[in-house]
Design a protein around this motif. Structure first.
Motif, PDB file in Angstrom:
ATOM      1  N   CYS A 156       1.058  -1.218  -0.057  1.00  0.00           N
ATOM      2  CA  CYS A 156      -0.028  -0.034  -0.056  1.00  0.00           C
ATOM      3  C   CYS A 156       0.838   1.235  -0.198  1.00  0.00           C
ATOM      4  O   CYS A 156       0.569   2.177  -0.703  1.00  0.00           O
ATOM      5  CB  CYS A 156      -0.916  -0.046   1.254  1.00  0.00           C
ATOM      6  SG  CYS A 156      -2.031  -1.200   1.226  1.00  0.00           S
ATOM      7  N   ILE A 157       1.969   1.309   0.633  1.00  0.00           N
ATOM      8  CA  ILE A 157       2.708   2.515   0.929  1.00  0.00           C
ATOM      9  C   ILE A 157       3.738   2.703  -0.401  1.00  0.00           C
ATOM     10  O   ILE A 157       3.760   3.588  -1.002  1.00  0.00           O
ATOM     11  CB  ILE A 157       3.808   2.316   1.607  1.00  0.00           C
ATOM     12  CG1 ILE A 157       2.941   2.338   3.414  1.00  0.00           C
ATOM     13  CG2 ILE A 157       4.938   3.542   1.922  1.00  0.00           C
ATOM     14  CD1 ILE A 157       4.090   2.031   4.487  1.00  0.00           C
ATOM     15  N   ILE A 158       3.943   1.495  -0.956  1.00  0.00           N
ATOM     16  CA  ILE A 158       4.628   1.581  -2.245  1.00  0.00           C
ATOM     17  C   ILE A 158       3.713   1.965  -3.324  1.00  0.00           C
ATOM     18  O   ILE A 158       3.903   3.104  -4.200  1.00  0.00           O
ATOM     19  CB  ILE A 158       5.290   0.233  -2.748  1.00  0.00           C
ATOM     20  CG1 ILE A 158       6.445   0.056  -1.768  1.00  0.00           C
ATOM     21  CG2 ILE A 158       5.875   0.360  -4.232  1.00  0.00           C
ATOM     22  CD1 ILE A 158       7.145  -1.381  -1.935  1.00  0.00           C
ATOM     23  N   HIS A 159       2.626   1.553  -3.396  1.00  0.00           N
ATOM     24  CA  HIS A 159       1.816   1.885  -4.325  1.00  0.00           C
ATOM     25  C   HIS A 159       0.864   3.231  -4.539  1.00  0.00           C
ATOM     26  O   HIS A 159       0.454   3.918  -5.480  1.00  0.00           O
ATOM     27  CB  HIS A 159       0.514   0.635  -4.486  1.00  0.00           C
ATOM     28  CG  HIS A 159       0.775  -0.572  -5.234  1.00  0.00           C
ATOM     29  ND1 HIS A 159       0.224  -1.064  -6.339  1.00  0.00           N
ATOM     30  CD2 HIS A 159       2.113  -1.422  -4.903  1.00  0.00           C
ATOM     31  CE1 HIS A 159       0.934  -2.165  -6.750  1.00  0.00           C
ATOM     32  NE2 HIS A 159       1.763  -2.459  -5.708  1.00  0.00           N
ATOM     33  N   GLN A 160       0.956   3.856  -3.356  1.00  0.00           N
ATOM     34  CA  GLN A 160       0.225   5.140  -3.243  1.00  0.00           C
ATOM     35  C   GLN A 160       0.902   6.217  -4.185  1.00  0.00           C
ATOM     36  O   GLN A 160       1.946   6.291  -4.349  1.00  0.00           O
ATOM     37  CB  GLN A 160       0.340   5.551  -1.729  1.00  0.00           C
ATOM     38  CG  GLN A 160       1.690   6.001  -1.228  1.00  0.00           C
ATOM     39  CD  GLN A 160       1.477   6.264   0.314  1.00  0.00           C
ATOM     40  OE1 GLN A 160       0.402   5.770   1.039  1.00  0.00           O
ATOM     41  NE2 GLN A 160       2.601   6.652   0.763  1.00  0.00           N
ATOM     42  N   GLN A 161      -0.122   6.815  -4.902  1.00  0.00           N
ATOM     43  CA  GLN A 161       0.086   8.019  -5.569  1.00  0.00           C
ATOM     44  C   GLN A 161       1.406   7.546  -6.940  1.00  0.00           C
ATOM     45  O   GLN A 161       1.822   8.134  -7.576  1.00  0.00           O
ATOM     46  CB  GLN A 161       0.893   8.984  -5.091  1.00  0.00           C
ATOM     47  CG  GLN A 161      -0.153   9.516  -4.235  1.00  0.00           C
ATOM     48  CD  GLN A 161       0.599  11.057  -3.432  1.00  0.00           C
ATOM     49  OE1 GLN A 161       1.582  10.909  -3.024  1.00  0.00           O
ATOM     50  NE2 GLN A 161      -0.402  11.691  -3.357  1.00  0.00           N
ATOM     51  N   LEU A 162       1.148   6.205  -7.460  1.00  0.00           N
ATOM     52  CA  LEU A 162       2.098   5.714  -8.470  1.00  0.00           C
ATOM     53  C   LEU A 162       1.034   5.018  -9.507  1.00  0.00           C
ATOM     54  O   LEU A 162      -0.075   4.169  -8.844  1.00  0.00           O
ATOM     55  CB  LEU A 162       3.355   4.743  -8.062  1.00  0.00           C
ATOM     56  CG  LEU A 162       4.143   5.548  -7.281  1.00  0.00           C
ATOM     57  CD1 LEU A 162       5.102   3.991  -6.897  1.00  0.00           C
ATOM     58  CD2 LEU A 162       4.887   6.459  -8.117  1.00  0.00           C
ATOM     59  N   ASN A 163       1.243   4.957 -10.628  1.00  0.00           N
ATOM     60  CA  ASN A 163       0.523   3.891 -11.374  1.00  0.00           C
ATOM     61  C   ASN A 163       0.945   2.551 -11.217  1.00  0.00           C
ATOM     62  O   ASN A 163       2.243   2.245 -10.579  1.00  0.00           O
ATOM     63  CB  ASN A 163       0.870   4.272 -12.951  1.00  0.00           C
ATOM     64  CG  ASN A 163       2.311   4.010 -13.339  1.00  0.00           C
ATOM     65  OD1 ASN A 163       2.615   2.777 -13.418  1.00  0.00           O
ATOM     66  ND2 ASN A 163       3.059   4.800 -13.705  1.00  0.00           N
ATOM     67  N   MET A 164       0.030   1.646 -11.461  1.00  0.00           N
ATOM     68  CA  MET A 164       0.205   0.412 -11.066  1.00  0.00           C
ATOM     69  C   MET A 164       1.448  -0.399 -11.659  1.00  0.00           C
ATOM     70  O   MET A 164       1.974  -1.079 -10.731  1.00  0.00           O
ATOM     71  CB  MET A 164      -1.214  -0.638 -11.525  1.00  0.00           C
ATOM     72  CG  MET A 164      -1.222  -1.913 -10.557  1.00  0.00           C
ATOM     73  SD  MET A 164      -2.685  -2.778 -11.513  1.00  0.00           S
ATOM     74  CE  MET A 164      -3.969  -2.092 -10.261  1.00  0.00           C
TER      75      MET A 164
END
Length: 289
Positions: free
Chosen positions: A124-132
């Motif tokens: 969740c931390i890595i994915h926040q505000q990044l494209n998948m």
């Protein structure tokens, strides 16, 4: 080595589960064999667990295979794949709502959890505000550098390992400085016992939100996704998620992305299964299986 056959209530679309999980390149899935191999810690023992779908949508049946701790492993697999949740009950609930057709299209699609809560929080931390795509790339780099491969299956590094890293090590993998800090600092809180995921599991959604919002780098989106995919909470609606907004725009033929107020209005009647409504909305944007 042991193998146990598990029979659960239908409908349950295991093929849909596998297709959705192929989005993550770290998952070991064989679509032709209808099989997934997952990493699991049981009593601090790393073991690879194989789950094979051998039943039908209406009569789901699975063969679970691993090497030790049969009872604990089966309980954990049932938790991850939500075999004890009645999807028939969900289907009935959505029949009278404004997403009845959407729910029917994805009837029997379960909300599959991440393999453990720490893995979920890290993702969740890595994915926040990044494209998948890029988020999965960063996650893969982290896991394959600091995790461990067992029989072809990758185990995420434990909090203690991530806590020991320097920010520069993640920067070298193309993590931003802030994201590197969020990942490592949160892992340090866990490693040092200042934050306990076991304790969080016992709290209600509001208590978890209050506790996690105090941690730098963890916001509403991250918390809601942790509650969904880490803890399996059934009544969450991540309104800040771009995918949810796009799916609602598409489903209701809106001219532009909905406001939070519109989303609140449109989602009346989805409770107490907002999480499943969210899942169906996500699935509507993905390859239909």
């Amino acid at each position: 080595m042991w193998t146990e056959t598990v029979i659960t209530e239908g409908p349950y679309r295991f093929e849909s589960v596998l297709h959705r999980l192929t989005l993550d390149p770290l998952n070991q899935i064989d679509l032709e064999a209808n099989t997934i191999r997952i990493p699991m810690y049981v009593h601090n023992h790393k073991q690879v667990v194989t789950i094979k779908g051998v039943g039908t949508i209406e009569a789901p049946e699975f063969e679970v295979t691993s090497d030790q701790y049969k009872e604990e492993t089966l309980n954990e697999v049932a938790r991850i794949f939500q075999w004890n949740v009645s999807l028939k009950e969900m289907a009935k609930h959505f029949e009278a709502t404004n997403i009845a057709k959407l729910a029917k299209d994805h009837e029997g699609t379960p909300l599959v959890l991440d393999m453990n809560p720490y893995l979920s929080l890290l993702k969740c931390i890595i994915h926040q505000q990044l494209n998948m795509s890029f988020a999965f790339t960063l996650t893969k780099r982290l896991v394959q550098t600091y995790g461990e491969e067992v029989d072809g299956v990758w185990f995420y590094p434990l909090p203690e390992k991530v806590a020991s890293l320097a920010y520069s090590e993640l920067r070298d993998m193309q993590f931003s400085q802030r994201k590197a800090e969020y990942v490592i600092d949160t892992s340090r809180l866990l490693a040092e016992g200042q934050l306990s995921l076991d304790e969080l599991v016992t709290m209600n959604d509001e208590e978890i939100q209050e506790k996690l919002m105090k941690i730098r780098g963890i916001g509403q989106w991250t918390i809601q996704n942790l509650l969904l995919f880490g803890f399996g909470r059934q009544n969450l609606f991540p309104k800040a998620d771009i995918g949810i907004q796009n799916a609602i725009k598409k489903h209701f033929n809106l001219d532009q992305k909905p406001t939070y107020e519109q989303m609140d209005e449109l989602s009346k009647g989805w409770s107490p299964y907002l999480s499943y409504a969210s899942l169906y909305l996500w699935r509507s944007l993905e390859t239909k299986q």
